[in-house]
Design an enzyme around this catalytic site. Structure first.
Site, PDB file in Angstrom:
ATOM      1  N   GLY A 236      19.777 -25.490  71.018  1.00 48.78           N
ATOM      2  CA  GLY A 236      19.664 -24.873  72.345  1.00 48.78           C
ATOM      3  C   GLY A 236      18.506 -23.917  72.416  1.00 48.78           C
ATOM      4  O   GLY A 236      17.983 -23.635  73.474  1.00 48.78           O
TER       5      GLY A 236
ATOM      6  N   SER B 151      15.719 -24.528  70.582  1.00 48.87           N
ATOM      7  CA  SER B 151      14.540 -25.296  70.192  1.00 48.87           C
ATOM      8  C   SER B 151      13.378 -25.026  71.148  1.00 48.87           C
ATOM      9  O   SER B 151      13.550 -24.974  72.362  1.00 48.87           O
ATOM     10  CB  SER B 151      14.865 -26.789  70.218  1.00 48.87           C
ATOM     11  OG  SER B 151      15.758 -27.114  69.184  1.00 48.87           O
TER      12      SER B 151
ATOM     13  N   ASP C 253       5.605 -30.270  65.248  1.00 51.67           N
ATOM     14  CA  ASP C 253       6.625 -30.133  66.293  1.00 51.67           C
ATOM     15  C   ASP C 253       6.157 -29.152  67.369  1.00 51.67           C
ATOM     16  O   ASP C 253       6.615 -28.006  67.456  1.00 51.67           O
ATOM     17  CB  ASP C 253       7.927 -29.652  65.646  1.00 51.67           C
ATOM     18  CG  ASP C 253       9.119 -29.739  66.597  1.00 51.67           C
ATOM     19  OD1 ASP C 253       8.996 -30.410  67.639  1.00 51.67           O
ATOM     20  OD2 ASP C 253      10.158 -29.132  66.289  1.00 51.67           O
TER      21      ASP C 253
ATOM     22  N   HIS D 292       9.917 -31.903  69.804  1.00 50.17           N
ATOM     23  CA  HIS D 292      11.160 -32.668  69.879  1.00 50.17           C
ATOM     24  C   HIS D 292      11.959 -32.383  71.150  1.00 50.17           C
ATOM     25  O   HIS D 292      12.968 -33.031  71.405  1.00 50.17           O
ATOM     26  CB  HIS D 292      12.021 -32.430  68.622  1.00 50.17           C
ATOM     27  CG  HIS D 292      12.722 -31.113  68.585  1.00 50.17           C
ATOM     28  ND1 HIS D 292      12.231 -30.021  67.908  1.00 50.17           N
ATOM     29  CD2 HIS D 292      13.901 -30.714  69.126  1.00 50.17           C
ATOM     30  CE1 HIS D 292      13.071 -29.013  68.033  1.00 50.17           C
ATOM     31  NE2 HIS D 292      14.093 -29.401  68.772  1.00 50.17           N
TER      32      HIS D 292
END
Length: 460
Positions: A406, A408, A310, A262
């Site tokens: 932040g 991720s 992801d 993502h």
């Protein structure tokens, strides 16, 4: 401080004698009293942080606990298969090929790089064959620093007598004793030869510089403690706008970074910064590299409840297959090779939101979280059925410590076989640090074949 005192030892004489150190640092515990009373016979009295606050380190062939009686070659003091040979009232160690040192304790790959600040080998003699004192020796510390602040660091100084370079000297050194005089000298340690193409030969072995303090509920990361941490930065395509930190990532090879799916945004210029700790200033240790290609997992999918598959790979731009250069501050994390047990403590890191900064921290932070069982994490009051086998939870169910926006794509690293492995990537969660809502991470072991297929098929 102990090491600034080392500098005062007769300038110009590298075997100079030490002066008395500041009395105000005296350790007021019972250990020094025992040491002063000469309880250790033919041995060195060292201070410890647990009762009786001292220990005798015997000089071979004298035997513990009081170092007053000696025994030749029984037990064998020689390490690594060395043969103990009696020589009157002394002994010699006959070392196998490749090993050296009085006790055959120095292996064939024991060497230092650069100035030896990262040296963690076993050499314990000076270049003139003086035996090094233990860093927590009463003889060093009786007028010196508090050992429980300065010396209990298992990755550098500590309750051992191995050579180190804690003060930025030109190579590893140690203190040694000449009668009642405290001296220091450089050690009998060799400099590593770095063959061409041998960068990143090891992974998952950080070399942190020093400890600092106070991700959500986290601590500042010491330089070199998370050397695989990446800042993924973006700007509008073909613009002159400044790059801005968007996500975290983790370096797994010189030219490959792992991050969350993502985090990938189409029609953006992307670069990564490795080796840095601060977002608001340029660190001298950092390297900036352009992203040549972003590879998003083919089955990546977002829903209102969760993010699936992801994961993404970033191929970096380099020269002759070399992109990031290995330093003390830039290293790769290992890929895991098996599932890890529930309840294991692991580490998350990133520049995400904190209690004090809603929009993130300028300094890289880290926090410890626990791996939570899949059974617990799929309970209705936690995340229920939205959690798949390609995800896992980590954190604390009571809340408080968590990864946040932040972070991720940043790493969750765990110890496996004595190295740090990238076990998870920060993926999603229900707000930050909420009770029964731990962070959700991409399970890297689920994607090992995918990572291998992409990195091998698209070598830079």
């Amino acid at each position: 401080h102990l090491f600034s005192q080392k500098r005062l030892y007769s300038i110009g004489n590298r075997k100079a004698t030490g002066t008395k150190m500041n009395e105000s640092y005296r350790v007021v515990i019972s250990g020094p009293k025992h040491c002063k009373r000469g309880r250790c016979g033919r041995g060195e009295c060292v201070l410890t942080s647990t009762p009786p606050f001292y220990e005798c380190k015997c000089k071979e062939p004298f035997q513990p606990p009081r170092c007053r009686h000696f025994s030749l070659c029984e037990p064998n003091p020689c390490k690594n298969g060395g043969k103990c040979i009696k020589d009157g009232t002394d002994f010699d160690c006959l070392c196998p090929t490749g090993y050296r040192g009085r006790f055959c304790h120095v292996g064939p790959n024991d060497c230092y790089v650069d100035d030896g600040e990262s040296y963690r080998g076993n050499v314990s003699e000076t270049d003139d064959r003086h035996e090094c004192l233990y860093w927590n020796s009463h003889f060093i510390l009786e007028n010196g620093a508090d050992p429980f602040n300065s010396f209990e660091d298992k990755d550098g100084l500590g309750p051992h007598n191995f050579c180190r370079n804690p003060d930025g000297d030109e190579m590893p050194w140690c203190f040694f004793r000449q009668g009642r005089r405290l001296s220091w000298d450089y050690c009998d340690v060799t400099e590593c030869l770095t063959p061409t193409g041998q960068q990143f030969a090891t992974c998952g072995q950080p070399q942190p510089k020093k400890i600092v303090t106070r991700i959500f509920g986290g601590l500042k990361v010491p330089p070199g403690a998370a050397p695989w941490q990446v800042s993924l930065q973006m700007r509008s395509k073909n613009s002159n706008n400044p790059f801005r930190h968007t996500c975290g990532g983790v370096l797994i090879e010189s030219c490959w970074v792992l991050t969350a799916g993502h985090c990938i945004v189409q029609m953006k210029d992307m670069q990564v910064v490795v080796g840095g700790l601060s977002l608001n200033m340029e660190d001298s240790t950092e390297q900036t590299l352009k992203v040549e290609e972003a590879i998003l997992h083919e089955n990546y999918r977002e829903s209102p409840a969760a993010v699936y598959n992801d994961i993404a790979l970033l191929r970096l731009k380099g020269t002759d297959g070399v992109c990031a250069n290995e330093t003390q501050f830039v290293k790769t994390a290992c890929l895991p090779n098996a599932q890890l047990p529930d309840g294991m403590e692991c580490t998350i890191s990133g520049w995400g939101a904190t209690e004090d900064s809603q929009f993130g921290s300028n300094h890289l932070l880290e926090a410890n979280v626990m791996l939570i069982s899949q059974e617990k994490c799929t309970e209705p009051e936690v995340y229920g059925r939205v959690l798949t086998s390609s995800m896992f939870c980590a954190g604390h169910l009571q809340g408080g410590v968590d990864s946040c926006q932040g972070d991720s794509g940043g790493p969750l690293t765990c110890n496996q076989n004595n190295v740090k492995v990238i076990y998870g990537l920060v993926s999603w969660g229900d707000q930050c640090g909420r009770k029964n809502k731990p962070g959700v991470y991409t399970r890297v072991t689920h994607f090992l074949d995918w990572i291998k297929s992409k990195t091998q098929a698209a070598s830079p």
